[in-house]
Design a protein around this motif. Structure first.
Motif, PDB file in Angstrom:
ATOM      1  N   THR A   1       1.000  -1.175  -0.093  1.00 26.16           N
ATOM      2  CA  THR A   1      -0.040   0.052   0.123  1.00 26.16           C
ATOM      3  C   THR A   1       0.884   1.255   0.176  1.00 26.16           C
ATOM      4  OG1 THR A   1      -1.666  -1.336   1.427  1.00 26.16           O
ATOM      5  CG2 THR A   1      -2.007   1.196   1.112  1.00 26.16           C
ATOM      6  N   GLN A   2       2.096   1.172   0.651  1.00 28.00           N
ATOM      7  CA  GLN A   2       2.901   2.149   0.795  1.00 28.00           C
ATOM      8  C   GLN A   2       3.605   2.389  -0.609  1.00 28.00           C
ATOM      9  OE1 GLN A   2       5.610   1.094   3.816  1.00 28.00           O
ATOM     10  NE2 GLN A   2       4.144   1.520   5.419  1.00 28.00           N
ATOM     11  N   ALA A   3       3.724   1.543  -1.435  1.00 32.59           N
ATOM     12  CA  ALA A   3       4.322   1.864  -2.492  1.00 32.59           C
ATOM     13  C   ALA A   3       3.271   2.350  -3.424  1.00 32.59           C
ATOM     14  CB  ALA A   3       4.820   0.147  -3.030  1.00 32.59           C
ATOM     15  N   LEU A   4       2.244   1.799  -3.615  1.00 35.92           N
ATOM     16  CA  LEU A   4       1.092   2.429  -4.485  1.00 35.92           C
ATOM     17  C   LEU A   4       0.903   3.711  -4.329  1.00 35.92           C
ATOM     18  CD1 LEU A   4      -1.805  -0.455  -4.657  1.00 35.92           C
ATOM     19  CD2 LEU A   4      -0.169  -0.095  -6.156  1.00 35.92           C
ATOM     20  N   ALA A   5       0.828   4.130  -2.911  1.00 31.07           N
ATOM     21  CA  ALA A   5       0.565   5.432  -2.404  1.00 31.07           C
ATOM     22  C   ALA A   5       1.551   6.500  -2.833  1.00 31.07           C
ATOM     23  CB  ALA A   5       0.297   5.719  -0.936  1.00 31.07           C
ATOM     24  N   SER A   6       2.990   6.135  -2.743  1.00 31.11           N
ATOM     25  CA  SER A   6       3.865   6.807  -3.304  1.00 31.11           C
ATOM     26  C   SER A   6       4.031   6.929  -4.710  1.00 31.11           C
ATOM     27  CB  SER A   6       5.260   6.385  -2.445  1.00 31.11           C
ATOM     28  OG  SER A   6       5.763   5.133  -2.931  1.00 31.11           O
ATOM     29  N   ALA A   7       3.493   6.157  -5.525  1.00 32.80           N
ATOM     30  CA  ALA A   7       3.850   5.896  -7.044  1.00 32.80           C
ATOM     31  C   ALA A   7       3.180   7.226  -7.879  1.00 32.80           C
ATOM     32  CB  ALA A   7       3.482   4.630  -7.565  1.00 32.80           C
ATOM     33  N   PHE A   8       2.117   7.784  -7.361  1.00 25.01           N
ATOM     34  CA  PHE A   8       1.495   8.529  -8.132  1.00 25.01           C
ATOM     35  C   PHE A   8       1.953   9.964  -7.699  1.00 25.01           C
ATOM     36  CE2 PHE A   8      -1.364   4.974  -8.934  1.00 25.01           C
ATOM     37  CZ  PHE A   8      -1.593   5.126 -10.248  1.00 25.01           C
ATOM     38  N   PRO A   9       2.282  10.895  -8.779  1.00 22.44           N
ATOM     39  CA  PRO A   9       3.079  11.967  -8.301  1.00 22.44           C
ATOM     40  C   PRO A   9       1.979  13.186  -7.682  1.00 22.44           C
ATOM     41  CG  PRO A   9       2.553  11.823 -10.709  1.00 22.44           C
ATOM     42  CD  PRO A   9       2.271  10.719 -10.279  1.00 22.44           C
ATOM     43  N   VAL A  10       2.605  13.743  -6.755  1.00 28.28           N
ATOM     44  CA  VAL A  10       1.842  14.908  -6.200  1.00 28.28           C
ATOM     45  C   VAL A  10       2.542  16.232  -6.847  1.00 28.28           C
ATOM     46  CG1 VAL A  10       1.303  16.231  -4.103  1.00 28.28           C
ATOM     47  CG2 VAL A  10       1.628  13.860  -4.148  1.00 28.28           C
ATOM     48  N   ILE A  11       1.938  17.137  -7.470  1.00 29.96           N
ATOM     49  CA  ILE A  11       2.383  18.231  -8.254  1.00 29.96           C
ATOM     50  C   ILE A  11       2.805  19.259  -7.044  1.00 29.96           C
ATOM     51  CG2 ILE A  11       1.587  20.044  -9.650  1.00 29.96           C
ATOM     52  CD1 ILE A  11      -0.298  17.977 -10.898  1.00 29.96           C
ATOM     53  N   GLY A  12       3.970  19.575  -7.323  1.00 32.75           N
ATOM     54  CA  GLY A  12       4.682  20.648  -6.373  1.00 32.75           C
ATOM     55  C   GLY A  12       5.411  19.977  -5.268  1.00 32.75           C
TER      56      GLY A  12
ATOM     57  N   HIS B   1      -2.588  14.059 -20.863  1.00 33.30           N
ATOM     58  CA  HIS B   1      -3.596  15.060 -20.244  1.00 33.30           C
ATOM     59  C   HIS B   1      -3.260  14.786 -18.541  1.00 33.30           C
ATOM     60  CE1 HIS B   1      -5.889  10.901 -20.259  1.00 33.30           C
ATOM     61  NE2 HIS B   1      -5.711  11.012 -19.043  1.00 33.30           N
ATOM     62  N   ASP B   2      -2.243  14.141 -18.227  1.00 30.77           N
ATOM     63  CA  ASP B   2      -1.801  14.072 -17.017  1.00 30.77           C
ATOM     64  C   ASP B   2      -0.766  14.818 -16.583  1.00 30.77           C
ATOM     65  OD1 ASP B   2      -0.838  12.953 -14.840  1.00 30.77           O
ATOM     66  OD2 ASP B   2      -0.333  10.890 -15.404  1.00 30.77           O
ATOM     67  N   LEU B   3      -1.395  15.890 -15.552  1.00 32.56           N
ATOM     68  CA  LEU B   3      -0.351  16.892 -15.162  1.00 32.56           C
ATOM     69  C   LEU B   3       0.612  16.326 -14.133  1.00 32.56           C
ATOM     70  CD1 LEU B   3      -2.913  19.917 -14.492  1.00 32.56           C
ATOM     71  CD2 LEU B   3      -1.541  19.461 -16.613  1.00 32.56           C
ATOM     72  N   GLY B   4       0.451  15.400 -13.534  1.00 31.69           N
ATOM     73  CA  GLY B   4       1.628  14.650 -12.496  1.00 31.69           C
ATOM     74  C   GLY B   4       2.497  14.088 -13.372  1.00 31.69           C
ATOM     75  N   LEU B   5       2.349  13.496 -14.801  1.00 34.62           N
ATOM     76  CA  LEU B   5       3.417  13.409 -15.541  1.00 34.62           C
ATOM     77  C   LEU B   5       4.358  14.176 -15.841  1.00 34.62           C
ATOM     78  CD1 LEU B   5       4.762  11.207 -17.592  1.00 34.62           C
ATOM     79  CD2 LEU B   5       2.919  11.481 -19.198  1.00 34.62           C
ATOM     80  N   ALA B   6       3.525  15.333 -16.496  1.00 35.10           N
ATOM     81  CA  ALA B   6       4.596  16.406 -16.785  1.00 35.10           C
ATOM     82  C   ALA B   6       5.008  17.052 -15.561  1.00 35.10           C
ATOM     83  CB  ALA B   6       3.511  17.633 -17.198  1.00 35.10           C
ATOM     84  N   TRP B   7       4.769  17.261 -14.418  1.00 36.92           N
ATOM     85  CA  TRP B   7       5.526  17.575 -13.391  1.00 36.92           C
ATOM     86  C   TRP B   7       6.720  16.519 -13.049  1.00 36.92           C
ATOM     87  CZ3 TRP B   7       6.513  21.297  -9.937  1.00 36.92           C
ATOM     88  CH2 TRP B   7       7.417  20.979  -8.855  1.00 36.92           C
ATOM     89  N   SER B   8       6.596  15.161 -13.253  1.00 34.82           N
ATOM     90  CA  SER B   8       7.698  14.093 -12.811  1.00 34.82           C
ATOM     91  C   SER B   8       8.794  14.305 -13.856  1.00 34.82           C
ATOM     92  CB  SER B   8       7.013  12.906 -13.191  1.00 34.82           C
ATOM     93  OG  SER B   8       6.049  12.749 -12.106  1.00 34.82           O
ATOM     94  N   ILE B   9       8.687  14.820 -15.391  1.00 36.06           N
ATOM     95  CA  ILE B   9       9.801  14.366 -16.273  1.00 36.06           C
ATOM     96  C   ILE B   9       9.931  15.476 -17.070  1.00 36.06           C
ATOM     97  CG2 ILE B   9       9.871  11.981 -16.075  1.00 36.06           C
ATOM     98  CD1 ILE B   9       8.730  12.128 -19.002  1.00 36.06           C
TER      99      ILE B   9
END
Length: 518
Positions: free
Chosen positions: A242-253, A467-475
């Protein structure tokens, strides 16, 4: 009172060619009317098998042990006639792919009315459409005439057609843009409140479940490894998975999700669009935009479905002629001859969203990667070139993957094969269309790390369409926001996503904030 749905020691084994595989192991879950239960986990964890077992929709080689109680009645022991009555009328399913679940040759209204007719349910198609916030004209439309969000709403209307008490939604927002995703999730939440139905939501995206569910069960390898109130499970997970799943999706900022620690040295401008406009009859898809992508730079082109992103990408690849303006590569206009475009497309390679659709199911990994080498008559030892491309895409040892067919690979491995096919031609620029949209959280991180390594080691430029802003933030180094065919905002990632100037950018960010962004 007994729960609306109760699973008691549920186990599911697949026999036959699958060798008696245990897909689900001793699952115990319960759901009351008016509540929402989320099932989370990566592909293959067993969550869809659990959902399909509720209405006995599993393949014939599946063996179900334990109890599946629907309003206290065991689904496993129901007669075929009783089961047919229960499906749609007592419990229904919203399937993942609305495009594939709807019949393309039948009007929407006919498909919504079919279960009502079969079960003798009184009601109005127009009223059902109104409940899912669709106008009456949709009743006469064919599926191809609707957007992705509209098709998903039609699937929800079909699920509600016979007034079931239980609805199971299997990945109902996959591939939807953030604004439409928020709308669909809000709709499902409203229906639970107003109609008192029980809702089971299945997703690999914890942020989607956090926005919708009262309780959350996390599955891994067929077992429930953590269960509890959704907010608690996500904010303070106790199990490592669960910890791994929760940390896998980016938090913008959040700098922890910014994979780009420093911008790569940027080279000259590889690709330039100058005042590019694309019209389809009286409709303007791309409204005179200017864009640059440099060597060693990753540019994210973001926007909702229908904003013009894909049309612009096709124009940049020479697959669509602009109505006006021009596209230049290395300072020279795109060639118009077939031979010239063939050489151009060797240098600018496309990576598609769905690796399953991009690969021929009958071609081995070797054949898939070698195909481009043969088309472009690339000199050198073919086997060595294929091996080098697979190695660069982190499929190692490459010879091990040569004979594999697509269905024998995981989703992440299939995406790596697609990337290897592009790398085999030695391109200078990648155009990646939603490269991680269909991948699990852990695989998503692996593919993004691969793209960053290729940028760093090979100096590749990349235009990532998403359309994924989290992807844009990541890379990404820069972000370009597209709306109704126009670029409404662009600049460095930190500036655009943390200090947006345009209302539309703020709307996009607001749509993802409930799912964990800051």
């Amino acid at each position: 009172m007994s729960p609306l749905l109760e699973l008691r020691d549920l186990s599911v084994h697949y026999g036959g060619a699958r060798g008696g595989t245990a897909a689900v192991k001793s699952v115990n879950l319960a759901l009351d009317a008016g509540q929402t239960l989320g099932l989370a986990g990566e592909s293959g964890c067993g969550k869809s098998t659990v959902a399909m077992s509720v209405l006995r929709l599993l393949p014939r080689d599946a063996r179900i042990d334990g109890q599946v109680l629907l309003d206290g009645e065991d689904v496993r022991t129901m007669s075929w006639g009783r089961l047919r009555a229960v499906r749609w009328a007592s419990a229904s399913i919203v399937f993942q792919g609305a495009m594939h679940a709807l019949n393309p040759v039948h009007r929407v209204g006919e498909q919504i009315a079919e279960p009502m007719r079969l079960h003798g349910t009184k009601g109005s198609v127009s009223e059902l459409l109104a409940q899912v916030e669709l106008p009456p004209r949709v009743e006469r439309a064919y599926p191809h005439e609707l957007s992705g969000g509209q098709k998903q709403r039609v699937m929800i209307a079909m699920a509600l057609a016979c007034s079931p008490r239980l609805v199971i939604a299997d990945e109902p927002t996959t591939a939807l843009d953030v604004v439409v995703q928020a709308q669909v999730l809000a709709l499902l939440s409203r229906l639970v409140t107003e109609r008192g139905i029980g809702l089971v939501m299945i997703s690999h995206d914890l942020s989607v479940l956090a926005a919708t569910c009262d309780r959350l069960a996390v599955m891994q390898r067929g077992e429930v490894v953590e269960e509890g109130p959704a907010r608690s499970v996500i904010s303070a997970p106790t199990h490592p998975h669960t910890q791994a799943l929760a940390s896998a999706f980016p938090v913008i900022g959040d700098p922890a999700f910014r994979y780009v620690t420093e911008s790569a040295p940027e080279g000259p401008v590889l690709l330039r669009a100058e005042r590019v406009k694309v019209d389809f009859g009286s409709t303007t898809a791309v409204a005179g935009v200017d864009l640059e992508v440099r060597a060693g730079e990753i540019v994210a082109l973001v926007g909702q479905s229908g904003s013009g992103k894909t049309t612009l990408a096709r124009t940049l690849l020479g697959l669509q002629k602009p109505t006006s303006g021009r596209v230049l590569f290395d300072g020279r206009p795109l060639p118009s001859s077939s031979a010239g475009l063939k050489d151009y497309r060797r240098q600018v390679q496309l990576v598609l969203q769905d690796p399953t659709s991009a690969l021929n199911p009958r071609h081995s990994v070797y054949e898939s990667v070698a195909e481009g080498l043969r088309i472009h008559r690339v000199p050198g030892d073919e086997g060595q070139l294929v091996a080098e491309a697979l190695n660069a895409a982190e499929l190692r040892p490459p010879e091990l993957f040569f004979p594999s067919l697509p269905h024998e690979l995981s989703g992440g491995q299939r995406q790596r094969v697609v990337i290897a096919g592009a790398l085999a031609l030695g391109p200078r620029l990648l155009v990646a269309d939603e490269p991680v949209a269909s991948l699990d959280a852990s695989v998503r991180g692996e593919i993004l790390a691969l793209l960053l390594r290729l940028r760093r080691e090979l100096g590749l430029g990349a235009l990532v369409i998403t359309h994924d802003l989290g992807l844009a933030w990541s890379i990404a180094d820069r972000v370009v926001v597209m709306y109704h065919g126009e670029f409404v905002e662009q600049g460095p990632v930190e500036g655009v996503l943390l200090r947006p100037r345009h209302d539309y950018t703020r709307r996009l960010l607001a749509a993802v904030q409930p799912f964990g962004s800051v």
